[in-house]
Design a protein around this motif. Structure first.
Motif, PDB file in Angstrom:
ATOM      1  N   ARG A   1       0.855  -1.188   0.000  1.00  9.64           N
ATOM      2  CA  ARG A   1       0.000   0.000   0.000  1.00  9.64           C
ATOM      3  C   ARG A   1       0.888   1.235   0.000  1.00  9.64           C
ATOM      4  N   GLY A   2       0.634   2.132  -0.936  1.00  9.51           N
ATOM      5  CA  GLY A   2       1.411   3.356  -1.016  1.00  9.51           C
ATOM      6  C   GLY A   2       2.280   3.380  -2.262  1.00  9.51           C
ATOM      7  N   GLU A   3       3.150   4.380  -2.322  1.00  6.78           N
ATOM      8  CA  GLU A   3       4.036   4.571  -3.473  1.00  6.78           C
ATOM      9  C   GLU A   3       5.480   4.507  -3.014  1.00  6.78           C
TER      10      GLU A   3
ATOM     11  N   LEU B   1       6.403   2.477   2.498  1.00  5.64           N
ATOM     12  CA  LEU B   1       5.332   1.604   2.021  1.00  5.64           C
ATOM     13  C   LEU B   1       4.930   0.669   3.154  1.00  5.64           C
TER      14      LEU B   1
ATOM     15  N   ALA C   1      10.474   6.142  -7.017  1.00  4.40           N
ATOM     16  CA  ALA C   1      10.415   7.467  -7.656  1.00  4.40           C
ATOM     17  C   ALA C   1      11.378   8.423  -6.955  1.00  4.40           C
TER      18      ALA C   1
ATOM     19  N   ARG D   1       8.867   5.790  -3.016  1.00  7.89           N
ATOM     20  CA  ARG D   1       9.464   7.081  -3.335  1.00  7.89           C
ATOM     21  C   ARG D   1      10.604   7.367  -2.369  1.00  7.89           C
TER      22      ARG D   1
END
Length: 296
Positions: free
Chosen positions: A50-52, A59, A116, A54
């Motif tokens: 869940r999440g990105e 996460l 990212a 970066r």
């Protein structure tokens, strides 16, 4: 003349001739080895995230059933008995990392994460980078301070604070951003490792999430001043620098929203503010990325 043998000798000779040869013991044949029963393969299951991914962020996820070990980029990752875990990415994390879960049937579930890049404030300065020369007194004190910080970071406290939605320790203007950095004629200086909150001197600050106090420096450190470190569990910790007063001690269990101390300007600080830094294992991360409330 033929000589007669004694009667007793004749009887013994006759008895010896009547004894049957003893039967030889058959050789012992070892039993064939019993093959270990094959482990039934576990049902296919994914790594749930869940999440990105970066730089400077985190996460959260759940391991597949039967997971016995979890790794990110080859480094071990702890996970809870219910399979929940978190991973975070350093400010300068590689842009690709592999997350792997080893399972009890010998299989491995893996995911390649594209990390990212962070959006850091970079300032070009047309001047040479100059570093002050530490005095002998500073060097002597600093070694002991760094040893205390390292020992506190090595502590693995039991807490579920890492599962919580974090809150601001104090609400005030943000005066310094995580990851910001100055480049001095092509030579990078150290980046800012936390977020600065410009609260006034004496303002109280609270625990952003539950945890255990692993360092409470009542005697100010040379750089950090009165330093407080809270372990939120699973490798996640918060550090609060330049405090005027600490209201908790090492070993205390704190709860989200509990008052921890007051804002100050102890250590190397140009004015009163609260520096809030966060780490997950060895990765420095942006506290703002974990706070559910809007920026003050």
């Amino acid at each position: 003349m033929r000589r007669r043998l004694p009667v007793a000798l004749l009887l013994l000779t006759g008895m010896a001739s009547c004894v049957a040869p003893s039967a030889q013991t058959p050789p012992v044949v070892p039993a064939p080895p019993v093959a270990a029963p094959e482990k039934a393969p576990l049902p296919e299951a994914p790594l749930v995230l869940r999440g990105e991914a970066r730089q400077g962020s985190a996460l959260y996820g759940t391991v597949p059933p039967g997971t016995v070990a979890l790794r990110l980029g080859g480094q071990p990752v702890p996970f809870a008995p219910d399979g929940a875990f978190m991973v975070a990415f350093d400010r300068d994390s590689p842009t690709t990392l592999r997350l792997e879960a080893d399972r009890s049937d010998g299989s491995t579930v893996a995911r390649d994460l594209a990390v990212a890049p962070g959006n850091w404030r970079i300032e070009q300065v047309n001047a040479s980078l100059t570093a002050g020369i530490p005095t002998a007194e500073f060097q002597a004190r600093r070694a002991g301070e760094l040893a205390r910080i390292e020992a506190a970071r090595a502590t693995s406290a039991v807490s579920d604070g890492w599962r919580q939605s974090f809150i601001w320790p104090v609400r005030a203007r943000i005066s310094g951003l995580f990851g910001s950095q100055r480049i001095y004629r092509g030579t990078p200086g150290s980046y800012h490792s936390g977020v600065d909150i410009a609260a006034p001197a004496g303002a109280t600050f609270v625990a952003p999430a539950g945890g255990v106090v692993v360092l409470a420096a009542q005697e100010p450190f040379t750089l950090e001043g009165r330093l407080l470190i809270i372990d939120h569990g699973m490798g996640l910790s918060s550090a609060f620098l330049h405090c005027a007063r600490l209201d908790v001690k090492e070993g205390d269990v704190v709860h989200q929203g509990q008052v921890l101390g007051t804002v100050g300007a102890t250590g190397r600080a140009t004015g009163p503010h609260l520096h809030w830094g966060m780490k997950w294992t060895a990765a420095r991360i942006d506290p703002v990325a974990l706070v559910s409330q809007p920026t003050p």
